[in-house]
Design a protein around this motif. Sequence first.
Motif, PDB file in Angstrom:
ATOM      1  N   VAL A 141       8.090  -0.799   6.297  1.00 39.72           N
ATOM      2  CA  VAL A 141       9.112  -1.817   6.109  1.00 39.72           C
ATOM      3  C   VAL A 141       8.544  -3.039   5.405  1.00 39.72           C
ATOM      4  O   VAL A 141       9.282  -3.867   4.894  1.00 39.72           O
ATOM      5  CB  VAL A 141       9.744  -2.231   7.461  1.00 39.72           C
ATOM      6  N   THR A 142       7.247  -3.163   5.390  1.00 37.68           N
ATOM      7  CA  THR A 142       6.633  -4.299   4.718  1.00 37.68           C
ATOM      8  C   THR A 142       6.676  -4.081   3.213  1.00 37.68           C
ATOM      9  O   THR A 142       6.847  -2.952   2.746  1.00 37.68           O
ATOM     10  CB  THR A 142       5.162  -4.444   5.152  1.00 37.68           C
ATOM     11  N   PRO A 143       6.525  -5.179   2.449  1.00 40.26           N
ATOM     12  CA  PRO A 143       6.572  -5.010   0.992  1.00 40.26           C
ATOM     13  C   PRO A 143       5.337  -4.329   0.427  1.00 40.26           C
ATOM     14  O   PRO A 143       5.167  -4.293  -0.785  1.00 40.26           O
ATOM     15  CB  PRO A 143       6.706  -6.443   0.490  1.00 40.26           C
ATOM     16  N   VAL A 144       4.487  -3.824   1.272  1.00 37.05           N
ATOM     17  CA  VAL A 144       3.278  -3.165   0.766  1.00 37.05           C
ATOM     18  C   VAL A 144       3.663  -1.925  -0.034  1.00 37.05           C
ATOM     19  O   VAL A 144       4.411  -1.088   0.438  1.00 37.05           O
ATOM     20  CB  VAL A 144       2.371  -2.742   1.939  1.00 37.05           C
ATOM     21  N   THR A 145       3.141  -1.868  -1.252  1.00 41.57           N
ATOM     22  CA  THR A 145       3.346  -0.643  -2.017  1.00 41.57           C
ATOM     23  C   THR A 145       2.026   0.088  -2.075  1.00 41.57           C
ATOM     24  O   THR A 145       1.036  -0.432  -2.568  1.00 41.57           O
ATOM     25  CB  THR A 145       3.810  -0.952  -3.450  1.00 41.57           C
ATOM     26  N   ARG A 146       1.996   1.267  -1.519  1.00 43.21           N
ATOM     27  CA  ARG A 146       0.744   2.014  -1.548  1.00 43.21           C
ATOM     28  C   ARG A 146       0.701   2.941  -2.748  1.00 43.21           C
ATOM     29  O   ARG A 146      -0.239   3.682  -2.921  1.00 43.21           O
ATOM     30  CB  ARG A 146       0.633   2.852  -0.277  1.00 43.21           C
ATOM     31  N   ALA A 147       1.728   2.863  -3.572  1.00 45.47           N
ATOM     32  CA  ALA A 147       1.829   3.813  -4.672  1.00 45.47           C
ATOM     33  C   ALA A 147       0.697   3.652  -5.675  1.00 45.47           C
ATOM     34  O   ALA A 147       0.117   4.635  -6.096  1.00 45.47           O
ATOM     35  CB  ALA A 147       3.168   3.642  -5.370  1.00 45.47           C
ATOM     36  N   LYS A 148       0.387   2.407  -6.015  1.00 42.51           N
ATOM     37  CA  LYS A 148      -0.599   2.208  -7.077  1.00 42.51           C
ATOM     38  C   LYS A 148      -1.786   1.388  -6.576  1.00 42.51           C
ATOM     39  O   LYS A 148      -1.904   0.205  -6.891  1.00 42.51           O
ATOM     40  CB  LYS A 148       0.055   1.503  -8.266  1.00 42.51           C
ATOM     41  N   PRO A 149      -2.661   1.996  -5.812  1.00 41.22           N
ATOM     42  CA  PRO A 149      -3.831   1.242  -5.384  1.00 41.22           C
ATOM     43  C   PRO A 149      -4.765   0.993  -6.563  1.00 41.22           C
ATOM     44  O   PRO A 149      -4.839   1.811  -7.481  1.00 41.22           O
ATOM     45  CB  PRO A 149      -4.484   2.151  -4.341  1.00 41.22           C
ATOM     46  N   VAL A 150      -5.407  -0.154  -6.536  1.00 41.94           N
ATOM     47  CA  VAL A 150      -6.312  -0.519  -7.624  1.00 41.94           C
ATOM     48  C   VAL A 150      -7.746  -0.374  -7.128  1.00 41.94           C
ATOM     49  O   VAL A 150      -8.059  -0.795  -6.013  1.00 41.94           O
ATOM     50  CB  VAL A 150      -6.068  -1.983  -8.053  1.00 41.94           C
ATOM     51  N   ALA A 151      -8.599   0.196  -7.956  1.00 43.97           N
ATOM     52  CA  ALA A 151     -10.000   0.371  -7.551  1.00 43.97           C
ATOM     53  C   ALA A 151     -10.737  -0.952  -7.724  1.00 43.97           C
ATOM     54  O   ALA A 151     -11.596  -1.102  -8.588  1.00 43.97           O
ATOM     55  CB  ALA A 151     -10.656   1.473  -8.370  1.00 43.97           C
ATOM     56  N   VAL A 152     -10.389  -1.901  -6.871  1.00 43.26           N
ATOM     57  CA  VAL A 152     -10.996  -3.229  -6.950  1.00 43.26           C
ATOM     58  C   VAL A 152     -12.491  -3.157  -6.631  1.00 43.26           C
ATOM     59  O   VAL A 152     -13.310  -3.812  -7.270  1.00 43.26           O
ATOM     60  CB  VAL A 152     -10.290  -4.196  -5.974  1.00 43.26           C
ATOM     61  N   GLY A 153     -12.807  -2.330  -5.650  1.00 42.63           N
ATOM     62  CA  GLY A 153     -14.209  -2.213  -5.240  1.00 42.63           C
ATOM     63  C   GLY A 153     -15.106  -1.852  -6.390  1.00 42.63           C
ATOM     64  O   GLY A 153     -16.119  -2.512  -6.644  1.00 42.63           O
ATOM     65  N   ARG A 154     -14.695  -0.814  -7.112  1.00 42.37           N
ATOM     66  CA  ARG A 154     -15.519  -0.356  -8.228  1.00 42.37           C
ATOM     67  C   ARG A 154     -15.644  -1.452  -9.277  1.00 42.37           C
ATOM     68  O   ARG A 154     -16.710  -1.686  -9.833  1.00 42.37           O
ATOM     69  CB  ARG A 154     -14.902   0.905  -8.830  1.00 42.37           C
ATOM     70  N   ARG A 155     -14.517  -2.132  -9.553  1.00 39.99           N
ATOM     71  CA  ARG A 155     -14.554  -3.173 -10.592  1.00 39.99           C
ATOM     72  C   ARG A 155     -15.486  -4.317 -10.226  1.00 39.99           C
ATOM     73  O   ARG A 155     -16.281  -4.772 -11.047  1.00 39.99           O
ATOM     74  CB  ARG A 155     -13.143  -3.728 -10.825  1.00 39.99           C
ATOM     75  N   VAL A 156     -15.348  -4.795  -8.997  1.00 40.60           N
ATOM     76  CA  VAL A 156     -16.195  -5.912  -8.582  1.00 40.60           C
ATOM     77  C   VAL A 156     -17.658  -5.479  -8.562  1.00 40.60           C
ATOM     78  O   VAL A 156     -18.553  -6.202  -9.014  1.00 40.60           O
ATOM     79  CB  VAL A 156     -15.760  -6.444  -7.194  1.00 40.60           C
ATOM     80  N   PHE A 157     -17.891  -4.277  -8.050  1.00 30.07           N
ATOM     81  CA  PHE A 157     -19.257  -3.750  -7.990  1.00 30.07           C
ATOM     82  C   PHE A 157     -19.869  -3.681  -9.390  1.00 30.07           C
ATOM     83  O   PHE A 157     -20.956  -4.185  -9.642  1.00 30.07           O
ATOM     84  CB  PHE A 157     -19.239  -2.356  -7.351  1.00 30.07           C
TER      85      PHE A 157
END
Lengths: 241, 204
Positions: free
Chosen positions: A8-24
């Motif tokens: 019910v929350t506005p969280v969209t799990r459809a398009k997760p971003v690989a933030v970890g890899r980018r920051v790393f």
Amino acid sequence: MSTDAKDVTPVTRAKPVAVGRRVFLGLAGLGALGIAFGSKVQNAVDGALGQGLGFLPFGDHFRIYSITGGFPEVSRERYRLKVSGLVDRPTTFTLADLEAMPKTSFVKNFHCVTGWEVPNVAWEGVKLSHILDTVGVQPGAVALSFDSYDNADTESLSLDQARLPDVIVAYKMLGANVTTAHGGPVRLYVAPMFGYKSLKWLSGIRVVDTVEPGFWEVNGYPVNGWLDGATGPTDPDPSFT
Amino acid sequence: MRILRFDRVQRGAHWANAALFGVLMFTAIPLYFGSFFGIVFARHTIAEIHLWCGVALPVPIIISLMGPWGRQMRRDVRRVNYWTRSELRWLRTVGRAPLEADKFNPGQKLNVIFIGAMIVIMLGTGSIMWWFRFFPVEWRTGATLVHDAFAYAIFAVVVGHIVMAVTHRDSLKSMFTGSISEKWAARHAARWLKEVAEESPSTD
């Protein structure tokens, strides 16, 4: 995922971003750039900062090492330089003796083999070649072995290297008497080579018939510590003026 | 009810990593400041300790990621890697935007990513500094600078991590015991709790 419908929350799990890899990868890239260009950046910043703050990675400052865990304290009055071995006149010089010899002074960088560097250090002392001429080197002599008041560090130079005009027995550094931390009252300064060749707290020079690798050289450093990495026995420093 | 937050492998990896970081940071202080201010001590011994702890640094993490025992570790690495839009928004607004949190909140995720990157960078630059003969002198200067600069960042982040740990006792305890209450999870990691509930409906 099957749970999306229940969300019910506005969280969209459809398009997760690989933030970890980018920051790393970003951080790793920054590190790699630092390795490649850090020396240029440091030169620019050091130029602006001068001596800088003693505890920041930027700024022109020495990193002071001792292999014994202490500094030998030798007063200017009690200082002696013993020159022995294959010489005509084995001599023990006082500091006053050294200061009475023809002075040589120049401004040159101090390069540590591990990478740090202090630009524009003022040096003053007597040419090693002058001391050799004073005592008279006998035929058959090939190299010099240097001893330190710390009773641990040793160094070596071939006779040809020792006679280079920018190899001095230094009693002044940074515009003052060489401090104890920097190897005073008297140290070696071998301008065309990395810092480990510039033995601190110089106590003795032995003229010998073979190159005796010094402390750092026994521990894996090149016997010929040329700044440009050349391994030839005598190639002089092209930057010497 | 309590649920498993960190399995044995993860706890082992965390504390082994923490111990290595602790020794590295503790030995870094005299190595760095001692040389600047000319303070003398058994430098060579400390340098050797620093070196070997540094070489060992990636070992606990690599072991914990490998093999059949590393399943949850690998899964949590994926969690830390993949971010939702709302997590990014939460980070941009410094925690003001609403978020149904994953097992780790974006701040915790950043901590893991940072430490992971630092292990690689410090190991790389440290290797250049120690085995300098194999690298050009400009690289050594750069590596020294990077090693020193990132060391400052590591101290800041690790101190922050420890402050957060001691002010969040439930989280800290779970790094010792492995489990955490469902009540805590409902408050701090609602999305994760749902996921856990779905995977093991028998615990209800």
